[in-house]
Enzyme design. Structure first.
Site, PDB file in Angstrom:
ATOM      1  N   ILE A 674       1.177  -1.063   0.443  1.00  0.00           N
ATOM      2  CA  ILE A 674       0.525   0.242  -0.165  1.00  0.00           C
ATOM      3  C   ILE A 674       0.997   0.956  -0.297  1.00  0.00           C
ATOM      4  O   ILE A 674       0.272   2.503  -0.100  1.00  0.00           O
ATOM      5  CB  ILE A 674      -0.910   0.157   1.597  1.00  0.00           C
ATOM      6  CG1 ILE A 674       0.294   0.151   2.173  1.00  0.00           C
ATOM      7  CG2 ILE A 674      -2.606  -1.049   1.506  1.00  0.00           C
ATOM      8  CD1 ILE A 674      -0.982  -0.200   3.928  1.00  0.00           C
ATOM      9  N   GLY A 675       2.356   1.497  -0.297  1.00  0.00           N
ATOM     10  CA  GLY A 675       2.901   2.410  -0.040  1.00  0.00           C
ATOM     11  C   GLY A 675       4.678   1.646   0.256  1.00  0.00           C
ATOM     12  O   GLY A 675       4.863   1.065   0.628  1.00  0.00           O
ATOM     13  N   GLY A 677       8.493   4.113   0.987  1.00  0.00           N
ATOM     14  CA  GLY A 677       9.106   4.996   1.846  1.00  0.00           C
ATOM     15  C   GLY A 677      10.325   4.911   1.810  1.00  0.00           C
ATOM     16  O   GLY A 677      10.990   4.191   0.922  1.00  0.00           O
ATOM     17  N   GLY A 678      10.855   5.303   2.058  1.00  0.00           N
ATOM     18  CA  GLY A 678      12.639   5.992   2.336  1.00  0.00           C
ATOM     19  C   GLY A 678      12.958   5.038   3.247  1.00  0.00           C
ATOM     20  O   GLY A 678      14.274   4.308   3.073  1.00  0.00           O
ATOM     21  N   GLY A 680      11.290   1.686   3.973  1.00  0.00           N
ATOM     22  CA  GLY A 680      11.080   0.864   3.335  1.00  0.00           C
ATOM     23  C   GLY A 680       9.399   0.592   3.107  1.00  0.00           C
ATOM     24  O   GLY A 680       8.833   1.844   2.648  1.00  0.00           O
ATOM     25  N   VAL A 682       5.554  -0.529   3.068  1.00  0.00           N
ATOM     26  CA  VAL A 682       4.317  -1.554   3.816  1.00  0.00           C
ATOM     27  C   VAL A 682       3.587  -1.697   2.975  1.00  0.00           C
ATOM     28  O   VAL A 682       2.649  -1.436   2.089  1.00  0.00           O
ATOM     29  CB  VAL A 682       4.077  -0.234   4.119  1.00  0.00           C
ATOM     30  CG1 VAL A 682       2.942   0.246   5.513  1.00  0.00           C
ATOM     31  CG2 VAL A 682       5.201   1.297   4.370  1.00  0.00           C
ATOM     32  N   LYS A 696       5.605  -2.171   7.769  1.00  0.00           N
ATOM     33  CA  LYS A 696       6.046  -1.488   7.393  1.00  0.00           C
ATOM     34  C   LYS A 696       8.033  -2.932   7.649  1.00  0.00           C
ATOM     35  O   LYS A 696       8.272  -3.409   8.368  1.00  0.00           O
ATOM     36  CB  LYS A 696       7.302  -0.614   8.399  1.00  0.00           C
ATOM     37  CG  LYS A 696       7.589   0.336   7.119  1.00  0.00           C
ATOM     38  CD  LYS A 696       7.971   1.340   8.206  1.00  0.00           C
ATOM     39  CE  LYS A 696       7.659   2.631   7.936  1.00  0.00           C
ATOM     40  NZ  LYS A 696       8.233   3.178   9.143  1.00  0.00           N
ATOM     41  N   ASP A 812      11.539  14.242  11.300  1.00  0.00           N
ATOM     42  CA  ASP A 812      10.436  13.834  10.287  1.00  0.00           C
ATOM     43  C   ASP A 812       9.178  14.276  10.338  1.00  0.00           C
ATOM     44  O   ASP A 812       8.349  13.306  10.336  1.00  0.00           O
ATOM     45  CB  ASP A 812      10.885  12.711   9.895  1.00  0.00           C
ATOM     46  CG  ASP A 812      10.521  12.902   7.676  1.00  0.00           C
ATOM     47  OD1 ASP A 812      10.398  13.811   7.898  1.00  0.00           O
ATOM     48  OD2 ASP A 812      10.486  11.502   7.686  1.00  0.00           O
TER      49      ASP A 812
END
Length: 996
Positions: A674-675, A677-678, A680, A682, A696, A812
């Site tokens: 589903i996603g 990111g920097g 890893g 998800v 994740k 972040d």
């Protein structure tokens, strides 16, 4: 008539004509200069200040302009006019007779140019409270006639030209505070300005010691040096300033004792030296009989509170918390004037509570928690209609609580915990309409809980644990729609649990353990959407366990040691709840081996059993077929998915788990992605019990077979494999996993192997705030939803910064790391860059030195230092607030090259119209004013200098004050109480208090 006489008359006439010509020329010049000033400034249409400024009107008739006897412009008074624009100092200083230039409290911007030094006749200069000026302030040595100089809160930075003050020996008031100047020692030039009666140098980066020469300023009435980095002792020469009315030294690094010479300051009304390292006793203050406010909290003072304080006729605010003070408080304390508040918490004080602090009915806060006070609560406080916070916990107080205390109309917290109080909670509590928190645990209170408790309709938390309450729990408690916490454990409550609890839809924590409750567990508990913990152990509850409890996401379930019977619901028969049903011999289970197997008498008929057997046989055959099919399909999986099962995994759980390791591992596949990111990928995982999880997947080693070729340097935990990884990573994950807050995403467990790690979180179905504002899932969020998201996210960050054993810096913070549940309630997520703050040997917090974050959200101090602390999170959160208000992304092409949302917003703070235009067009006009309140907070959060940004605790308070359609002013200390009141220097008018 002689020729000589005629010649003289002719000469005189020529002089007059020349003067008139010069005067006419001067007036013409002044007119042109003022018209140019008008053209450089903008104001709202509602402000008619410039309506009289036109070429046909004499300058002396312009609004805000005063002329001298010769008809030349002598004063420009344009403060508080909502003006914006850049000042043309080259023109302004062409006004040859100008003595006063007052432009404070506007929205002026740009630089203060060196042309200002040409205004040599100036006596009064006010550019303060604009906050949008840029650059440094020029050398103004030529302005030797200055008597009043106000530059406070103007936005100026750089190195201030302190030496230029040496020529201004006539200065009467000097206000330079609240500017991010370069750090500098206390300016010695200032101590030669012997006519000063006001010196405001707070929050302007001063360091070093206060010089002995401060004693030269004998005319001082107001001296404010707070919020700097001033060290050393308070100089003895301070005693020479006998005209002082206000002395503010708070939030510095002062050490040593209060000098004996302070006893000379008999006119001092407001003294604040809180948040320093001062020590010794308070004996030198017993001579200061005119004190109105005294703030010395968070120091190392010891000894007794002087008995003379009880005779101070004007004292209304006393804040001495977090020291080492001993002995009793003077019994007449606060009885003479309209007393406001007292906070002496966290000391070693003893004796009785002074009885008359609310004698005049004006007291708002009584805060004496964590001391050794004895005796009872004086009856006088039961008749204190203004009292908002009543906190006396962790003392040795006793006796019956006066009945009126329970019904104080303005009180929002009653905290009596850890004392020896007796008596009962009376029906007066129905009058406590503002009561939010009721803490009376660990006392000797008795009697029944009155039905009238439902009248306290604002209650969020009720904690009555560890007392001797008895009788039934009133069903009226179900009318408390805001109730979140209900702790009644370790009492003698009897009867059944009220079904009405199912109406308390905000309940998340119920503890009724160790009482005498009987009857069945209400099935309505299963309808509570937020319920997280349920402890009903050690009672006499009977009947079946409601199957509805399976639908509640419980981190804690304890029904042990009751008289429950029947089958334990299969959905609750998981390892996570081991021990939750012990001590119930009539329970049975199909799944839990420590309980007897359910028989027909346990509720399973022979026919049902036959069906179950048939179903089991059929299922077994189906499982064999599926196993064979899965075996064949497994060869078709890609190498990455197969490698997960080949690895050896270590599971560390941080909450009660209702799923297995294999369920997680089997779900790490492409169709569940589903996603990305920097740090890893998800995945969305649905456990066998229907629970949705977010997982994740992080590759640990840079050279892993399937991992990334090169680890990102901004994510330290990806830079090395488990074999190389120190215990620091595991300790950090354990610390973050211990976080328990409704606005921080819940981390259930970590599953680690040699090459990768899986972090298992709760799944939030509404995605991220970024998705809802900017992404493909963009939706129209009304202002109330945006406001609630802002408050919730702020509370999550506040908990990280202030609620943990060691502050956690997220590093972040951004809208894509604020996730939303099904009710759009926010959760702070993604702690891949988070760091825990360590304390150094001096007790101060160290900062992290690793660059991290996302472009557009990164605080500007990254440009000149690697030292980043909680204030960097505050900056990033300010950007998020700007996103919520404007609907814009942090980086947009319309901002211009190398510009971001912060610079764009600040560049548009020019007028009411330009500010209103910043608000998202999806927000109705009627609510734009509400949105601007939040935008103001965002601007404060994104101040360039970290020290000037508010803490997250203060941000939460400001957001709560900005609640739509409510105007609430709260001045807060560490406890939530009023920290201080503004004193002699009125920063709204740049004037001394008229009563000094």
């Amino acid at each position: 008539m002689s020729a000589t006489a005629n010649s003289r008359r002719l000469t005189a006439a020529l002089y007059v004509l020349s003067f008139l010509s010069l005067l006419s020329s001067t007036k013409s010049d002044d007119l042109q200069i003022l018209l140019k000033l008008k053209s450089s400034l903008r104001t709202s249409t509602a402000n008619t200040i410039f309506s009289s400024w036109n070429s046909t009107t004499p300058p002396c008739n312009f609004s805000g302009i005063t002329c001298n006897s010769a008809g030349s412009v002598a004063e420009i008074e344009l403060s508080h006019r909502s003006l914006s624009g850049v000042l043309p100092f080259d023109s302004i200083c062409g006004l040859s007779s100008l003595e006063k230039l007052s432009l404070g409290f506007n929205f002026l911007s740009g630089e203060v140019t060196e042309d200002l030094r040409n205004c040599t006749k100036l006596k009064y200069l006010d550019l303060g409270n604009n906050n949008l000026f840029t650059g440094s302030f020029p050398d103004i040595s030529l302005l030797s006639s200055l008597e009043f100089l106000y530059l406070n809160k103007s936005g100026l930075s750089g190195t201030f030209p302190w030496k230029s003050l040496a020529n201004m020996t006539g200065l009467i008031q000097l206000s330079l505070g609240d500017n991010p100047f370069d750090p500098a020692p206390f300016p010695t030039e200032v101590v030669s300005l012997t006519k000063l009666n006001l010196l405001y140098l707070a929050n302007c980066s001063l360091q070093g010691e206060i010089p002995a020469g401060i004693g030269n300023l004998v005319e001082l009435v107001n001296l404010e040096l707070s919020q700097n980095n001033i060290t050393g002792n308070i100089p003895t020469e301070i005693g020479k300033l006998t005209k002082l009315w206000q002395l503010e030294l708070y939030d510095n690094r002062l050490t040593g004792k209060l000098p004996a010479e302070m006893r000379n300051l008999t006119g001092l009304a407001n003294f604040d030296a809180s948040m320093n390292y001062l020590e010794g006793d308070l004996s030198e203050l017993r001579f200061l009989t005119n004190l109105v406010t005294l703030q010395l909290f968070e120091n190392n003072f010891s000894g007794k509170v002087p008995a003379e304080f009880g005779e101070f006729k004007k004292l209304v605010n006393l804040s001495l918390y977090t020291n080492n003070l001993t002995g009793p408080l003077p019994q007449k304390l606060g009885s003479w004037a309209e007393f406001g508040f007292i906070d002496v918490s966290e000391n070693l004080l003893s004796g009785p509570i002074p009885p008359d602090m609310c004698k005049r009915g004006t007291m708002t806060m009584l805060l004496i928690l964590q001391n050794n006070f004895t005796g009872g609560i004086p009856e006088t406080y039961a008749n204190c209609p203004t009292l908002r916070r009543f906190r006396v916990s962790k003392n040795s107080l006793s006796g019956v609580v006066p009945s009126g205390i329970w019904g104080l109309p303005a009180v929002n917290i009653i905290d009596l915990e850890y004392n020896n109080f007796e008596g009962s909670i009376t029906s007066d509590i129905e009058k406590a309409k503002s009561l939010v928190q009721l803490f009376v645990g660990n006392n000797r209170l008795t009697g029944e809980l009155p039905d009238e408790i439902s009248g306290a309709s604002s209650l969020v938390s009720i904690q009555l644990n560890d007392n001797r309450f008895s009788g039934k729990i009133p069903s009226s408690i179900g009318e408390l729609k805001h109730l979140g916490t209900l702790h009644l454990e370790n009492n003698k409550f009897t009867g059944s649990m009220p079904n009405s609890l199912g109406s308390c839809t905000s309940l998340n924590d119920i503890n009724m353990a160790n009482n005498l409750l009987s009857g069945e567990i209400p099935s309505t508990l299963g309808s509570l959407p937020s319920l997280n913990a349920l402890n009903l152990s050690d009672n006499e509850l009977s009947g079946r366990i409601p199957t509805s409890l399976a639908s509640v996401r419980l981190s804690l379930l304890d029904l042990s040691h009751n008289k429950l019977s029947g089958q334990i619901p299969q959905s609750l028969s998981i390892a996570a709840y081991n021990g939750s049903f012990n001590g119930n011999p009539r329970l049975c289970s199909v799944e839990i081996s420590t309980f007897r197997r359910c028989t027909s008498e346990s509720g399973m008929s022979n026919s049902v059993r036959t069906l179950v057997i048939c179903f089991a046989v059929g299922s077994a055959i189906l499982v064999l077929v599926l196993t064979w099919f899965t075996y064949l399909k497994k060869w078709e999986k890609d190498d990455q998915e197969r490698s997960l099962k080949e690895e050896s995994w270590d599971v560390k759980s941080f909450h009660v788990l209702s799923f297995t390791e294999d369920e997680i591992l089997d779900s790490i596949k492409q169709e569940n992605l589903i996603g990305k990111g920097g740090s890893g990928n998800v995945y969305r995982v649905e456990a066998s019990n229907g629970k949705e999880l977010a997982v994740k997947h992080i590759w640990n080693t840079a050279g892993s077979k399937f991992g990334p070729k090169k680890a990102r340097s901004t994510t330290p935990m990806l830079a090395r494999g488990t074999s190389e990884r120190s215990k620091e990573f595991d300790a950090e994950v354990r610390t973050l996993s211990s976080i328990r807050h409704v606005n921080v995403v819940k981390l259930y467990c970590s599953i680690t192997s040699e090459d990768s790690s899986l972090l298992v979180y709760e799944y939030l179905p509404n995605g991220s705030l970024w998705d809802r504002l900017h992404g493909c899932q963009k939706m129209k969020l009304d202002w109330n939803a945006r406001y609630e998201i802002a408050v919730g996210a702020a509370k999550g960050l506040e908990y990280l910064h202030h609620g943990c054993d060691r502050p956690v810096i997220h590093r972040d913070v951004k809208s894509s790391n604020i996730l939303l549940d099904e009710f759009l309630k926010p959760r702070i997520a993604d702690f891949g860059l988070a760091k825990m703050v360590q304390a150094n040997k001096n007790g101060r917090q160290n900062s992290t030195h690793v660059i991290a974050g996302t472009h557009g959200y990164i605080a500007p101090e990254y440009g000149y230092t690697y030292k980043v602390n909680e204030k960097s999170d505050v900056y990033s959160f300010g950007v998020v607030l700007m996103e919520l208000v404007t609907g814009k992304r942090p980086i947009e092409p319309e901002y211009g090259e190398n510009k971001d949302i912060v610079s764009w917003v600040c560049s548009n703070l020019k007028s009411r119209e330009s500010v209103l235009n910043l608000v998202d067009s999806d927000i109705p006009e009627a609510l734009k004013e509400e949105a601007i309140k939040v935008l103001r907070i965002a601007v404060l959060c994104t101040n360039r200098l970290p020290e000037t940004r508010p803490t997250m605790r203060r941000v939460v308070q400001m957001l709560e004050e900005a609640e739509p359609c409510k105007l609430v002013k709260i001045l807060v200390t560490k406890d939530g109480s009023s920290k201080k009141i503004e004193a002699s220097f009125d920063k709204n008018n740049n004037k001394l208090d008229p009563d000094f």
